[in-house]
Design a protein around this motif. Structure first.
Motif, PDB file in Angstrom:
ATOM      1  N   PRO A 780       0.738  -1.201  -0.029  1.00 40.13           N
ATOM      2  CA  PRO A 780       0.111   0.148   0.173  1.00 40.13           C
ATOM      3  C   PRO A 780       0.824   1.125   0.069  1.00 40.13           C
ATOM      4  O   PRO A 780       2.090   1.280   0.023  1.00 40.13           O
ATOM      5  CB  PRO A 780      -0.866  -0.260   1.410  1.00 40.13           C
ATOM      6  CG  PRO A 780       0.005  -0.763   2.067  1.00 40.13           C
ATOM      7  CD  PRO A 780       0.825  -1.770   1.329  1.00 40.13           C
ATOM      8  N   GLY A 781       0.242   2.405  -0.046  1.00 39.69           N
ATOM      9  CA  GLY A 781       0.947   3.790  -0.011  1.00 39.69           C
ATOM     10  C   GLY A 781       1.182   4.196  -1.471  1.00 39.69           C
ATOM     11  O   GLY A 781       0.964   3.368  -2.473  1.00 39.69           O
ATOM     12  N   ASN A 782       1.924   5.408  -1.526  1.00 38.79           N
ATOM     13  CA  ASN A 782       2.064   5.932  -2.769  1.00 38.79           C
ATOM     14  C   ASN A 782       3.436   5.625  -3.259  1.00 38.79           C
ATOM     15  O   ASN A 782       3.637   5.704  -4.546  1.00 38.79           O
ATOM     16  CB  ASN A 782       1.884   7.502  -2.505  1.00 38.79           C
ATOM     17  CG  ASN A 782       0.590   7.847  -2.349  1.00 38.79           C
ATOM     18  OD1 ASN A 782      -0.213   7.232  -2.817  1.00 38.79           O
ATOM     19  ND2 ASN A 782       0.345   9.166  -1.719  1.00 38.79           N
ATOM     20  N   GLU A 783       4.392   5.448  -2.422  1.00 37.19           N
ATOM     21  CA  GLU A 783       5.732   4.841  -3.025  1.00 37.19           C
ATOM     22  C   GLU A 783       5.755   3.438  -3.310  1.00 37.19           C
ATOM     23  O   GLU A 783       5.193   2.723  -2.490  1.00 37.19           O
ATOM     24  CB  GLU A 783       6.892   5.471  -2.052  1.00 37.19           C
ATOM     25  CG  GLU A 783       6.885   6.825  -1.834  1.00 37.19           C
ATOM     26  CD  GLU A 783       7.169   7.746  -2.893  1.00 37.19           C
ATOM     27  OE1 GLU A 783       8.008   7.032  -3.817  1.00 37.19           O
ATOM     28  OE2 GLU A 783       6.676   8.635  -3.242  1.00 37.19           O
ATOM     29  N   GLU A 828       1.252   1.958 -12.532  1.00 36.61           N
ATOM     30  CA  GLU A 828       1.021   2.267 -10.963  1.00 36.61           C
ATOM     31  C   GLU A 828       1.764   3.344 -10.400  1.00 36.61           C
ATOM     32  O   GLU A 828       1.342   4.170  -9.626  1.00 36.61           O
ATOM     33  CB  GLU A 828       1.425   0.947 -10.159  1.00 36.61           C
ATOM     34  CG  GLU A 828       0.789   0.843  -8.715  1.00 36.61           C
ATOM     35  CD  GLU A 828      -0.975   0.675  -8.671  1.00 36.61           C
ATOM     36  OE1 GLU A 828      -0.997   0.933  -7.565  1.00 36.61           O
ATOM     37  OE2 GLU A 828      -1.265   0.299  -9.625  1.00 36.61           O
ATOM     38  N   ARG A 832      -0.293   6.362  -8.856  1.00 35.97           N
ATOM     39  CA  ARG A 832      -0.241   6.641  -7.371  1.00 35.97           C
ATOM     40  C   ARG A 832       0.145   8.195  -7.251  1.00 35.97           C
ATOM     41  O   ARG A 832       0.146   8.669  -6.162  1.00 35.97           O
ATOM     42  CB  ARG A 832       0.728   5.781  -6.666  1.00 35.97           C
ATOM     43  CG  ARG A 832       0.277   4.359  -6.546  1.00 35.97           C
ATOM     44  CD  ARG A 832       1.087   3.464  -5.771  1.00 35.97           C
ATOM     45  NE  ARG A 832       0.514   2.195  -5.757  1.00 35.97           N
ATOM     46  CZ  ARG A 832       1.027   1.305  -4.910  1.00 35.97           C
ATOM     47  NH1 ARG A 832       1.914   1.581  -4.020  1.00 35.97           N
ATOM     48  NH2 ARG A 832       0.626  -0.020  -4.851  1.00 35.97           N
ATOM     49  N   ARG A 836      -5.150   7.825  -4.607  1.00 39.29           N
ATOM     50  CA  ARG A 836      -4.703   6.790  -3.537  1.00 39.29           C
ATOM     51  C   ARG A 836      -5.688   5.583  -3.634  1.00 39.29           C
ATOM     52  O   ARG A 836      -6.999   5.705  -3.872  1.00 39.29           O
ATOM     53  CB  ARG A 836      -4.711   7.401  -2.251  1.00 39.29           C
ATOM     54  CG  ARG A 836      -4.408   6.522  -1.105  1.00 39.29           C
ATOM     55  CD  ARG A 836      -4.402   7.355   0.117  1.00 39.29           C
ATOM     56  NE  ARG A 836      -5.591   8.099   0.530  1.00 39.29           N
ATOM     57  CZ  ARG A 836      -6.664   7.541   1.161  1.00 39.29           C
ATOM     58  NH1 ARG A 836      -6.610   6.162   1.718  1.00 39.29           N
ATOM     59  NH2 ARG A 836      -7.490   8.272   1.496  1.00 39.29           N
ATOM     60  N   THR A 837      -5.082   4.511  -3.811  1.00 40.37           N
ATOM     61  CA  THR A 837      -5.942   3.242  -3.901  1.00 40.37           C
ATOM     62  C   THR A 837      -6.646   3.008  -2.477  1.00 40.37           C
ATOM     63  O   THR A 837      -5.920   2.885  -1.410  1.00 40.37           O
ATOM     64  CB  THR A 837      -5.188   1.948  -4.406  1.00 40.37           C
ATOM     65  OG1 THR A 837      -4.416   2.366  -5.300  1.00 40.37           O
ATOM     66  CG2 THR A 837      -5.921   0.705  -4.277  1.00 40.37           C
ATOM     67  N   LEU A 838      -7.997   3.002  -2.362  1.00 39.73           N
ATOM     68  CA  LEU A 838      -8.579   2.726  -1.224  1.00 39.73           C
ATOM     69  C   LEU A 838      -8.943   1.232  -1.072  1.00 39.73           C
ATOM     70  O   LEU A 838      -8.808   0.615   0.265  1.00 39.73           O
ATOM     71  CB  LEU A 838     -10.047   3.416  -1.183  1.00 39.73           C
ATOM     72  CG  LEU A 838     -10.035   5.001  -1.543  1.00 39.73           C
ATOM     73  CD1 LEU A 838     -11.642   5.257  -1.559  1.00 39.73           C
ATOM     74  CD2 LEU A 838      -9.328   5.431  -0.399  1.00 39.73           C
ATOM     75  N   ASP A 865     -10.155   3.936  -6.445  1.00 42.19           N
ATOM     76  CA  ASP A 865      -9.209   5.011  -6.038  1.00 42.19           C
ATOM     77  C   ASP A 865      -9.755   6.286  -5.554  1.00 42.19           C
ATOM     78  O   ASP A 865     -10.847   6.512  -5.820  1.00 42.19           O
ATOM     79  CB  ASP A 865      -8.293   5.458  -7.196  1.00 42.19           C
ATOM     80  CG  ASP A 865      -7.456   4.028  -7.537  1.00 42.19           C
ATOM     81  OD1 ASP A 865      -7.119   3.253  -6.712  1.00 42.19           O
ATOM     82  OD2 ASP A 865      -7.038   4.056  -8.749  1.00 42.19           O
ATOM     83  N   ARG A 866      -9.224   7.335  -4.919  1.00 45.82           N
ATOM     84  CA  ARG A 866      -9.600   8.573  -4.592  1.00 45.82           C
ATOM     85  C   ARG A 866      -8.573   9.617  -4.907  1.00 45.82           C
ATOM     86  O   ARG A 866      -7.541   9.466  -4.735  1.00 45.82           O
ATOM     87  CB  ARG A 866      -9.770   8.612  -3.077  1.00 45.82           C
ATOM     88  CG  ARG A 866     -10.644   9.631  -2.721  1.00 45.82           C
ATOM     89  CD  ARG A 866     -10.763  10.090  -1.108  1.00 45.82           C
ATOM     90  NE  ARG A 866     -11.936   8.728  -0.605  1.00 45.82           N
ATOM     91  CZ  ARG A 866     -12.995   8.856  -0.661  1.00 45.82           C
ATOM     92  NH1 ARG A 866     -13.740   9.970  -1.140  1.00 45.82           N
ATOM     93  NH2 ARG A 866     -13.715   7.904   0.007  1.00 45.82           N
TER      94      ARG A 866
END
Length: 1004
Positions: A780-783, A828, A832, A836-838, A865-866
């Motif tokens: 998870p997360g953006n990185e 991805e 990202r 952000r993937t919920l 995603d949001r």
């Protein structure tokens, strides 16, 4: 004798004088041979019963002996007779020699003939000694059978393998030189092998016996009359015996189908034409040194029938066919009783023949027979006759490999060789002989359960262990583990032996017998009692016993070579029923048909390549090599079958039958039909012989009186039976094909997965979804981590692990997934950065108030995603076709709009309600490009995604309301344009029947 036709050269009629000329007579084609022979014998010797009993009659086959006995009953009008001594010339044995031999005659002390099976195995062993030429045991066994045929031919022709030295290897191609080198080994070792075994080749033994009889009669001619009838001396040893009989004071040779009108001017052409029906008899006459003019009628024969005359003229040697234009026209009585059948294909031909045979039974006492070399046609006719509970005697027999016990044995070893793969395992378990120690009905029930729960879908692991693992995964399954244990107990002996690197043939045979008897055992009857019952079981038991006794001949073999080897060894084993066939019908092969007669004869399979047969290629000697060695040409068999054709086609009532197409390809009519048509020289008369009724019978046999196509179904089940919840993907089905919803949710019918299903597009999509979901949850997360690519590839390999042994997965899926993984990580990173993937693979439900009560809509979103503004992106992973924007807008592909509407209403747990900003399809194929992003959006005019989602939800509510009315029917394909492909329930809706009629889409 009939007058010579105009234009056909007259024979000289010169008789050579000698002190004792051979006595040769004939019964012409078209006359019932055995009846005329019996009548002549009675006329000559019947006044003295004791003298009649001392007469000896040699006939070609045992069947001919039986036919002559029956002829004596007919001609003698059933009175009691002491019959002559009737001996099959093809089976002369010690009993015949005992009649004339003196004590101590060496011929009476011959070694026994080696069995065909043991000889084939011995030759197979010699061939396996050359793995560079013959690597596989089954191939070696096949070549050994051909090599045995060559040895038989050499012995039959009285040749010596030493003559192979006369063939100059340098004159032939390299592979023929290798063949000669191998045959030289056979020449050196084969006699020694036979001598060590104390055995002889069957033809050599037969030749020795016949030669001993010939020498005895040559030295001391028989004191009583001896007749050799029906043989044309195709075997040199037999021809020698015939020459002695013809020259004996009370001996006579009676030829079948001799043409007394054959012109002297064509004799040279006849001797050069091995395909001519008279060629075999001419070779015999040349050996007897008898002029054709010296061959006399057997009795006061009326000469050839007009039909026989026409056939003999039509089959004249090629250099003589120019005389056809000088001959008188074929008389009408030559065509009386002659008919032709031309069927569309082999199935239609077999059905028409069966109908004609069945029709013959309507006349009291009438007999009928089918003569054909086509064994497939013979089996088809026999099967068709079972419609009327008529069992017909097929004299050539049925291949043992195709009988129930033979097929059971083949299925058993094939299933074990393939580690109990689903298809061969089910074929074995569904065989009627399989019981596995329980009642047969119970075995069938458990087999169906195993099929549905384990063997449909992807293949389980190999062997019994794989089945046990697959069954262990089932929940609350109490019956199948015990059933698998029963199978394991019975199959273990054969599975263990076949798993060895090089088991002995004896071990393979014994393990096969043990497994077969164990698997055939039911709750009441032992396996051996079920397996070896009947004619086929008895024949298979004898074959396996002989194979076990001869098994020490072969060296150790790879276990997996056992199935093809057994199939090859079984291929020439035939089963002939002992009783139960209809007394007035028969099917004859060409050899069995010789000298037979019936009121109606049907000659079937009259196409080139079948009748006459193709000249078989000799794998051991080329044509020039055969000629140098002294073997007869391969075409000589065509001449023998031509003689059979003329004999049979000259009968009073005969039908000449052929299929116009075979295997979907136009078939070439037999050359004899073409010649007869040309000799007739009148298309109208030839066409008049064509039967029209049997093809019409075939067409009408299975055709209903009227065809009423099924209407398009309009089921209107009660509201209480209609579904109260559906997934978003099923809403699309309800829109496009409501009948599929009716069948699946109301009738509770589910599509069965294919047996041993190959992992297709749906399976690939599921595994890719799983891999992406597993990776996303772990990262998870953006990185993205540094090891993102190896981790994603590892997730894909884990998702494919249980089917990774399949070739398509290793060669196709895994390389493509690696390309997908690299592309997906690039996607991805970009994704990202903006969203952000919920959640991934998240399930949601929403309930609406419908006219018939609450209705639940379910959906599983691949990804939500949001974006930074708080709005949502609904993402769907696709590995196949992506719907068009138009389909999404017109509610033909409502999945993403409905998922967006559900998300806007808070249907997905843990995700706060929000407006959708984007509907995105991510298509991943691993091709070029590996993936692509396809947003639901128009290039020029933006789409309001929120409005689109709300419109889809409103249409959904209206659709449910429509089907909450009992008047609404679940139609099949209401609008054909909406159906993307064939549906799982189209056959149940009988779309093929109503789909092609005008008005089928009314009330859509």
């Amino acid at each position: 004798m009939s007058a010579t036709p105009r234009g056909w050269p007259r024979r000289s009629g010169r008789l050579r004088t000698a002190e004792r000329r051979p006595t040769v007579s004939y019964i012409p084609a078209g006359r019932p041979f055995v009846d005329r022979l019996a009548a002549g014998l009675l006329a000559r010797h019947g006044d003295d019963p004791m003298a009649f009993a001392r007469v000896t009659v040699l006939l070609p086959t045992r069947r001919a002996v039986r036919s002559l006995r029956e002829a004596f009953l007919r001609v003698g009008q059933g009175r009691a007779l002491i019959l002559p001594r009737l001996t099959p010339l093809g089976d002369v044995d010690e009993d015949e020699l005992t009649l004339t031999a003196a004590p101590g005659d060496a011929a009476l002390d011959l070694p026994p003939a080696i069995s065909d099976l043991r000889r084939q195995l011995l030759l197979t062993r010699l061939l396996l000694g050359r793995p560079d030429l013959v690597p596989q045991p089954a191939h070696a066994a096949r070549l050994a059978r051909d090599l045995a045929g060559l040895l038989d031919e050499v012995e039959t022709e009285g040749l010596d393998l030493a003559r192979l030295d006369r063939l100059v290897p340098a004159e032939f191609a390299g592979h023929w030189q290798e063949t000669l080198a191998f045959l030289a080994i056979i020449r050196e070792h084969w006699p020694n092998l036979l001598a060590a075994m104390g055995a002889m080749d069957p033809p050599a033994r037969r030749n020795r016996l016949i030669a001993a009889l010939a020498e005895r009669w040559q030295a001391q001619p028989p004191a009583d009359p001896v007749y050799a009838a029906g043989s044309t001396g195709s075997i040199p040893a037999t021809a020698t015996l015939l020459a002695i009989i013809a020259g004996a004071p009370q001996g006579e040779v009676v030829l079948p189908g001799f043409d007394p009108e054959f012109p002297d001017t064509a004799l040279a052409a006849l001797r050069d034409d091995p395909c001519h029906p008279q060629a075999g008899m001419q070779r015999l006459l040349d050996r007897l040194k008898v002029d054709r003019a010296e061959v006399r009628p057997w009795m006061d024969e009326a000469g050839e029938t007009p039909r026989a005359r026409a056939l003999n003229e039509a089959l004249a040697p090629a250099p003589e066919t120019h005389r056809w234009r000088d001959l008188d026209p074929v008389p009408d009585d030559a065509l009386a009783g002659l008919s032709r059948l031309e069927a569309a294909g082999p199935r239609e031909e077999a059905t028409a023949i069966a109908l004609m045979l069945r029709e013959a039974l309507e006349v009291a006492g009438r007999t009928a027979a089918l003569i054909t070399p086509d064994r497939a046609l013979a089996r088809r006719v026999a099967a068709e006759l079972r419609r009327w509970d008529v069992t017909i005697d097929d004299s050539a027999g049925r291949p043992l490999a195709h009988t129930p016990p033979g097929l059971f044995l083949r299925l058993l070893i094939e299933a074990c060789a393939e580690d109990l793969a689903p298809v061969p395992l089910l074929a074995l378990l569904k065989h009627p002989l399989t019981a596995a120690g329980v009642d047969r009905a119970e075995c069938r029930r458990l087999t169906r359960r195993l099929e549905r729960k384990v063997l449909r879908g992807p293949r389980p692991g190999p062997g019994i262990h794989g089945l046990r693992v697959a069954v262990a995964r089932l929940k609350d399954e109490a019956e199948l583990p015990a059933f698998i244990d029963r199978l394991a107990e019975r199959l273990a002996p054969l599975l263990d032996v076949m798993a060895e690197d090089a088991p002995s043939l004896k071990a393979l045979v014994e393990a096969t017998l043990t497994a077969a008897e164990g698997l055939a055992e039911d709750a009441q009857v032992k396996g051996e009692a079920r397996l070896w019952a009947g004619d086929a079981g008895d024949a298979l038991s004898s074959f396996l016993q002989e194979l076990a006794e001869a098994a020490d001949v072969l060296p150790e073999l790879p276990g997996l070579s056992w199935p093809p080897l057994l199939t090859e060894l079984l291929s020439r084993q035939m089963v002939r029923p002992r009783q139960g066939a209809h007394p007035r019908l028969a099917i004859y092969g060409l050899l069995e048909a010789r000298l037979q007669q019936a009121d109606l004869l049907i000659l079937g399979g009259l196409n080139e390549g079948t009748w006459p047969p193709e000249a078989e290629v000799d794998p051991w000697l080329s044509r020039p090599m055969r000629a140098q060695f002294g073997l007869p040409p391969l075409e000589r068999r065509v001449g023998l079958t031509a003689h059979d054709f003329v004999q049979a086609a000259s009968a009073a009532q005969v039908v000449l039958s052929r299929a116009i197409k075979v295997g979907g390809t136009p078939a070439v009519p037999s050359r004899w039909l073409a010649r007869l048509e040309t000799r007739l020289a009148d298309p109208a008369r030839w066409a008049a012989t064509l039967l029209t009724e049997p093809p019409a019978w075939v067409e009408a046999l299975d055709r209903p009186a009227a065809v009423a196509p099924a209407p398009r179904p309009r089921p209107r089940p009660p509201l209480a039976a209609r579904p109260r919840e559906l997934s978003v993907t099923r809403i699309e089905t309800l829109r496009r094909d409501p009948y599929a919803i009716f069948a699946e949710y109301i009738l509770k019918l589910r599509r069965l997965r294919p047996i041993d299903e190959d992992a297709g597009a749906a399976e690939r999509g599921t595994r890719i979804h799983q891999a992406l979901d597993d990776w996303a949850r772990a990262h998870p997360g953006n990185e993205l981590p540094a090891d993102a690519l190896p981790a994603l590839i590892a997730a894909g390999e884990a998702a494919l692990a249980d089917i990774s042994d399949r070739p398509t997965v290793r060669a196709f899926w895994l390389p493509r997934f690696r390309r997908i993984a690299a592309w997906f990580l690039d996607f991805e990173r970009r994704r990202r950065a903006v969203a952000r993937t919920l959640a991934t693979e998240i399930r949601g439900t929403i309930t609406i108030d419908a006219p018939a009560g609450p209705f639940v809509l379910k959906g599983t979103a691949d990804r939500i995603d949001r974006f930074a503004d708080g709005r949502l992106g609904i993402v769907d992973y696709k590995t196949g076709r992506v719907p068009s924007v138009k389909e999404v807008e017109t509610f033909l592909a409502p999945q993403l709009p409905l998922e967006a509407a559900m998300a806007r209403r808070g249907a997905f747990p843990g995700i706060a309600p929000a407006d959708p900003a984007e509907l995105l399809y991510v298509r991943m194929t691993g091709g070029d490009p590996p993936g692509e992003e396809l947003a639901v959006q128009r290039a020029r005019e933006p789409i309001d995604i929120t409005a689109l989602a709300e419109e889809a939800f409103a249409r959904f509510e209206a659709l449910i309301a429509e089907y909450d009315a009992e008047a609404t029917a679940y139609l099949s394909r209401p609008i054909p344009e909406l159906v993307k492909a064939a549906g799982d329930y189209d056959h149940l809706a009988r779309v093929a029947e109503w789909g092609g009629f005008a008005g089928w889409d009314e009330e859509a």
